[in-house]
Scaffold this motif. Structure first.
Motif, PDB file in Angstrom:
ATOM      1  N   CYS A  49       0.833  -1.208   0.000  1.00 20.68           N
ATOM      2  CA  CYS A  49       0.000   0.000   0.000  1.00 20.68           C
ATOM      3  C   CYS A  49       0.864   1.254   0.000  1.00 20.68           C
ATOM      4  CB  CYS A  49      -0.932   0.000   1.202  1.00 20.68           C
ATOM      5  SG  CYS A  49      -2.232  -1.255   1.146  1.00 20.68           S
ATOM      6  N   HIS A  50       1.921   1.218   0.810  1.00 22.43           N
ATOM      7  CA  HIS A  50       2.838   2.366   0.882  1.00 22.43           C
ATOM      8  C   HIS A  50       3.467   2.649  -0.478  1.00 22.43           C
ATOM      9  CE1 HIS A  50       6.042   5.019   2.280  1.00 22.43           C
ATOM     10  NE2 HIS A  50       6.904   4.225   1.687  1.00 22.43           N
ATOM     11  N   LEU A  51       3.915   1.591  -1.171  1.00 18.74           N
ATOM     12  CA  LEU A  51       4.565   1.786  -2.458  1.00 18.74           C
ATOM     13  C   LEU A  51       3.599   2.249  -3.539  1.00 18.74           C
ATOM     14  CD1 LEU A  51       6.956  -1.317  -2.518  1.00 18.74           C
ATOM     15  CD2 LEU A  51       7.566   1.076  -2.137  1.00 18.74           C
ATOM     16  N   GLY A  52       2.314   2.032  -3.336  1.00 22.38           N
ATOM     17  CA  GLY A  52       1.331   2.483  -4.302  1.00 22.38           C
ATOM     18  C   GLY A  52       0.975   3.948  -4.185  1.00 22.38           C
ATOM     19  N   GLN A  53       1.394   4.589  -3.099  1.00 18.49           N
ATOM     20  CA  GLN A  53       1.054   5.980  -2.852  1.00 18.49           C
ATOM     21  C   GLN A  53       2.071   6.921  -3.494  1.00 18.49           C
ATOM     22  OE1 GLN A  53       0.880   6.145   1.423  1.00 18.49           O
ATOM     23  NE2 GLN A  53      -0.979   4.901   1.547  1.00 18.49           N
ATOM     24  N   SER A  54       1.710   8.198  -3.563  1.00 21.65           N
ATOM     25  CA  SER A  54       2.620   9.228  -4.053  1.00 21.65           C
ATOM     26  C   SER A  54       3.771   9.411  -3.065  1.00 21.65           C
ATOM     27  CB  SER A  54       1.858  10.552  -4.203  1.00 21.65           C
ATOM     28  OG  SER A  54       2.702  11.570  -4.682  1.00 21.65           O
ATOM     29  N   PRO A  55       4.993   9.582  -3.554  1.00 20.01           N
ATOM     30  CA  PRO A  55       5.402   9.752  -4.950  1.00 20.01           C
ATOM     31  C   PRO A  55       5.890   8.474  -5.629  1.00 20.01           C
ATOM     32  CG  PRO A  55       7.232  10.343  -3.547  1.00 20.01           C
ATOM     33  CD  PRO A  55       6.100   9.935  -2.620  1.00 20.01           C
ATOM     34  N   CYS A  56       5.677   7.307  -4.988  1.00 17.11           N
ATOM     35  CA  CYS A  56       6.173   6.053  -5.580  1.00 17.11           C
ATOM     36  C   CYS A  56       5.324   5.608  -6.771  1.00 17.11           C
ATOM     37  CB  CYS A  56       6.191   4.948  -4.528  1.00 17.11           C
ATOM     38  SG  CYS A  56       7.240   5.278  -3.103  1.00 17.11           S
ATOM     39  N   PHE A  57       3.999   5.525  -6.554  1.00 14.65           N
ATOM     40  CA  PHE A  57       3.059   5.096  -7.592  1.00 14.65           C
ATOM     41  C   PHE A  57       3.374   3.706  -8.135  1.00 14.65           C
ATOM     42  CE2 PHE A  57       2.959   9.832  -8.044  1.00 14.65           C
ATOM     43  CZ  PHE A  57       1.672  10.014  -7.559  1.00 14.65           C
ATOM     44  N   MET A  58       3.911   2.818  -7.277  1.00 14.81           N
ATOM     45  CA  MET A  58       4.142   1.423  -7.679  1.00 14.81           C
ATOM     46  C   MET A  58       2.913   0.624  -7.252  1.00 14.81           C
ATOM     47  SD  MET A  58       8.146   1.133  -6.528  1.00 14.81           S
ATOM     48  CE  MET A  58       8.295  -0.602  -6.979  1.00 14.81           C
ATOM     49  N   VAL A  59       1.850   0.793  -7.993  1.00 15.84           N
ATOM     50  CA  VAL A  59       0.543   0.273  -7.617  1.00 15.84           C
ATOM     51  C   VAL A  59       0.429  -1.210  -7.983  1.00 15.84           C
ATOM     52  CG1 VAL A  59      -1.940   0.522  -7.916  1.00 15.84           C
ATOM     53  CG2 VAL A  59      -0.474   2.548  -7.941  1.00 15.84           C
ATOM     54  N   SER A  60      -0.087  -1.998  -7.039  1.00 19.01           N
ATOM     55  CA  SER A  60      -0.355  -3.418  -7.279  1.00 19.01           C
ATOM     56  C   SER A  60      -1.847  -3.683  -7.123  1.00 19.01           C
ATOM     57  CB  SER A  60       0.417  -4.295  -6.291  1.00 19.01           C
ATOM     58  OG  SER A  60       1.806  -4.204  -6.488  1.00 19.01           O
ATOM     59  N   SER A  61      -2.415  -4.416  -8.074  1.00 20.35           N
ATOM     60  CA  SER A  61      -3.793  -4.848  -7.921  1.00 20.35           C
ATOM     61  C   SER A  61      -3.848  -5.914  -6.843  1.00 20.35           C
ATOM     62  CB  SER A  61      -4.322  -5.417  -9.239  1.00 20.35           C
ATOM     63  OG  SER A  61      -3.618  -6.611  -9.565  1.00 20.35           O
ATOM     64  N   GLU A  62      -5.059  -6.209  -6.347  1.00 14.67           N
ATOM     65  CA  GLU A  62      -5.202  -7.252  -5.329  1.00 14.67           C
ATOM     66  C   GLU A  62      -4.736  -8.592  -5.882  1.00 14.67           C
ATOM     67  OE1 GLU A  62      -5.909  -9.149  -1.780  1.00 14.67           O
ATOM     68  OE2 GLU A  62      -5.778  -7.009  -2.244  1.00 14.67           O
ATOM     69  N   GLU A  63      -5.033  -8.858  -7.137  1.00 15.05           N
ATOM     70  CA  GLU A  63      -4.602 -10.110  -7.753  1.00 15.05           C
ATOM     71  C   GLU A  63      -3.077 -10.192  -7.825  1.00 15.05           C
ATOM     72  OE1 GLU A  63      -5.238 -12.652 -11.924  1.00 15.05           O
ATOM     73  OE2 GLU A  63      -6.006 -10.605 -11.722  1.00 15.05           O
ATOM     74  N   ALA A  64      -2.448  -9.077  -8.220  1.00 13.73           N
ATOM     75  CA  ALA A  64      -0.994  -9.055  -8.313  1.00 13.73           C
ATOM     76  C   ALA A  64      -0.355  -9.194  -6.934  1.00 13.73           C
ATOM     77  CB  ALA A  64      -0.533  -7.761  -8.981  1.00 13.73           C
ATOM     78  N   PHE A  65      -0.961  -8.553  -5.927  1.00 16.18           N
ATOM     79  CA  PHE A  65      -0.414  -8.657  -4.574  1.00 16.18           C
ATOM     80  C   PHE A  65      -0.488 -10.092  -4.068  1.00 16.18           C
ATOM     81  CE2 PHE A  65      -1.327  -8.857   0.004  1.00 16.18           C
ATOM     82  CZ  PHE A  65      -0.107  -8.405   0.490  1.00 16.18           C
ATOM     83  N   GLN A  66      -1.620 -10.756  -4.270  1.00 12.86           N
ATOM     84  CA  GLN A  66      -1.767 -12.123  -3.802  1.00 12.86           C
ATOM     85  C   GLN A  66      -0.791 -13.056  -4.509  1.00 12.86           C
ATOM     86  OE1 GLN A  66      -3.435 -13.195  -1.246  1.00 12.86           O
ATOM     87  NE2 GLN A  66      -4.446 -11.248  -0.795  1.00 12.86           N
ATOM     88  N   SER A  67      -0.578 -12.829  -5.793  1.00 16.80           N
ATOM     89  CA  SER A  67       0.383 -13.629  -6.541  1.00 16.80           C
ATOM     90  C   SER A  67       1.793 -13.411  -6.008  1.00 16.80           C
ATOM     91  CB  SER A  67       0.319 -13.272  -8.031  1.00 16.80           C
ATOM     92  OG  SER A  67       1.280 -13.989  -8.766  1.00 16.80           O
ATOM     93  N   TRP A  68       2.137 -12.144  -5.747  1.00 15.69           N
ATOM     94  CA  TRP A  68       3.457 -11.824  -5.187  1.00 15.69           C
ATOM     95  C   TRP A  68       3.607 -12.414  -3.794  1.00 15.69           C
ATOM     96  CZ3 TRP A  68       4.442  -8.820  -0.805  1.00 15.69           C
ATOM     97  CH2 TRP A  68       5.796  -8.564  -0.550  1.00 15.69           C
ATOM     98  N   LEU A  69       2.532 -12.395  -2.991  1.00 14.06           N
ATOM     99  CA  LEU A  69       2.592 -12.914  -1.628  1.00 14.06           C
ATOM    100  C   LEU A  69       2.934 -14.400  -1.630  1.00 14.06           C
ATOM    101  CD1 LEU A  69       2.153 -12.177   1.369  1.00 14.06           C
ATOM    102  CD2 LEU A  69      -0.238 -12.845   1.083  1.00 14.06           C
ATOM    103  N   VAL A  70       2.342 -15.143  -2.555  1.00 17.36           N
ATOM    104  CA  VAL A  70       2.648 -16.572  -2.652  1.00 17.36           C
ATOM    105  C   VAL A  70       4.122 -16.781  -2.964  1.00 17.36           C
ATOM    106  CG1 VAL A  70       2.238 -18.663  -3.996  1.00 17.36           C
ATOM    107  CG2 VAL A  70       0.304 -17.231  -3.289  1.00 17.36           C
ATOM    108  N   ARG A  71       4.645 -16.001  -3.903  1.00 18.27           N
ATOM    109  CA  ARG A  71       6.057 -16.128  -4.257  1.00 18.27           C
ATOM    110  C   ARG A  71       6.949 -15.735  -3.089  1.00 18.27           C
ATOM    111  NH1 ARG A  71       4.176 -13.324  -8.755  1.00 18.27           N
ATOM    112  NH2 ARG A  71       5.369 -11.462  -8.146  1.00 18.27           N
ATOM    113  N   ALA A  72       6.585 -14.662  -2.399  1.00 14.50           N
ATOM    114  CA  ALA A  72       7.396 -14.169  -1.287  1.00 14.50           C
ATOM    115  C   ALA A  72       7.455 -15.176  -0.148  1.00 14.50           C
ATOM    116  CB  ALA A  72       6.842 -12.836  -0.784  1.00 14.50           C
ATOM    117  N   GLU A  73       6.352 -15.862   0.113  1.00  9.53           N
ATOM    118  CA  GLU A  73       6.303 -16.776   1.255  1.00  9.53           C
ATOM    119  C   GLU A  73       6.911 -18.149   0.951  1.00  9.53           C
ATOM    120  OE1 GLU A  73       2.539 -14.916   3.751  1.00  9.53           O
ATOM    121  OE2 GLU A  73       2.327 -16.901   2.831  1.00  9.53           O
ATOM    122  N   THR A  74       7.215 -18.387  -0.304  1.00 10.21           N
ATOM    123  CA  THR A  74       7.787 -19.694  -0.662  1.00 10.21           C
ATOM    124  C   THR A  74       9.235 -19.588  -1.129  1.00 10.21           C
ATOM    125  OG1 THR A  74       6.857 -19.484  -2.903  1.00 10.21           O
ATOM    126  CG2 THR A  74       5.557 -20.685  -1.266  1.00 10.21           C
TER     127      THR A  74
END
Length: 316
Positions: A181-206
């Motif tokens: 959420c922090h990275l999606g805010q200004s001035p970063c604007f690295m926005v992740s959709s919920e689907e993208a976040f969940q996909s990344w979470l699986v990769r991060a936890e494994t």
């Protein structure tokens, strides 16, 4: 100065330049490791996207990139990236050498469909940085390093710092979401959709990384994630560990929590024989940019340029 295609017969001189450029940075950043070898440059000679600058038989510089890939930085653009070992230049007239090489290389990169051009430069190489800044690049990333020595944080009453077991990894999920959420805010604007976040979470936890957390009771309020390698070949050197994720709940920032966790993690890693700790971060993340340079010394700048997409349609 003659600019030609980078070819296999140029690898020997290019490697010498790469060593020279690294030693220049090592003289500025004493905690950098001694490099025994530069990664093989053969792939850059084979993909046809690199150039070399010569004066007679003497190489003045070389500039190459990986094969471009789609959806760079989660955008619709194709990206070309030149890591720190894929380019180098002599000290004399280095700014001009890089400008001339990029002018020719960029034409190749655009012809390949790459509108996003990225390059890793040594942080103290002011000539190289000046060349690419003047050609439209901006700062996006930094790599930084520190010796594996405690930062001197005071002890924290009521805070328990520890390494998490595999079964405790889910305790960090709320913090990973906070980071996204922090990275999606200004001035970063690295926005992740919920689907993208969940996909990344699986990769991060494994993935094969280690997690260190600061706890109040059963609640994790800050974490560091550490990997064996980072974003450049230096991070793979023996005795180096690399932070690949970090977050502290906003209400606990500025109170010494993250510093205490950093010291705890360093103590554990040092006891295992590791000598250096690295980190990479986005410079447009004000929280990260305000924290990491206090405890780490930058040794690379990651620069990015977005070419106007209309250039892709002109058939340059």
């Amino acid at each position: 100065m003659n600019i030609i295609d980078f070819q296999k017969q140029h690898i020997g001189q290019a490697t010498e330049l790469a060593f020279m450029n690294y030693r220049e940075e090592q003289n500025k950043v004493s905690s950098l490791p001694s490099v025994i070898s530069i990664p093989d440059l053969t792939e850059f000679a084979e993909n046809g996207l690199g150039v070399a600058a010569f004066e007679g038989d003497r190489m003045l510089g070389y500039l190459c990139c990986y094969e471009p890939w789609d959806n760079v930085f989660n955008t619709g653009a194709k990206g070309a990236y030149s890591p720190i070992h894929a380019h180098g230049a002599a000290a004399k007239n280095r700014t001009l050498i890089y400008k001339r090489m990029y002018q020719t290389a960029a034409e190749k990169w655009v012809r390949s469909g790459a509108a996003s051009h990225s390059i890793g430069l040594y942080a103290h190489d002011t000539q190289a940085v000046a060349a690419f800044f003047s050609y439209g690049f901006g700062l996006r990333l930094m790599d930084a390093v520190r010796p594996m020595e405690n930062a001197g944080a005071p002890s924290m009453s009521g805070i328990v710092c520890k390494e998490l077991s595999r079964r405790e990894i889910p305790l960090v999920r709320p913090l990973r979401r906070g980071l996204a959420c922090h990275l999606g805010q200004s001035p970063c604007f690295m926005v992740s959709s919920e689907e993208a976040f969940q996909s990344w979470l699986v990769r991060a936890e494994t993935r094969d990384t280690r997690l260190f957390g600061a706890f109040i009771g059963e609640i994790c309020i800050a974490f560091f994630e550490v990997a064996d390698r980072g974003e450049n070949f230096i991070t793979e050197m023996e005795g180096m560990k690399n932070i690949c994720g970090a977050y502290c709940l906003p209400e606990y920032r500025g109170k010494g929590v993250i510093q205490a966790l950093l010291d705890h993690m360093i103590s554990v890693l040092k006891s295992e024989g590791h000598a250096r700790l690295g980190v990479d971060f986005e410079t447009f993340n004000p929280t990260a940019a305000g924290f990491w340079p206090k405890y780490f010394e930058a040794y690379t700048n990651g620069l990015v340029r977005r070419v106007d997409e209309c250039a892709l349609e002109t058939g340059i």
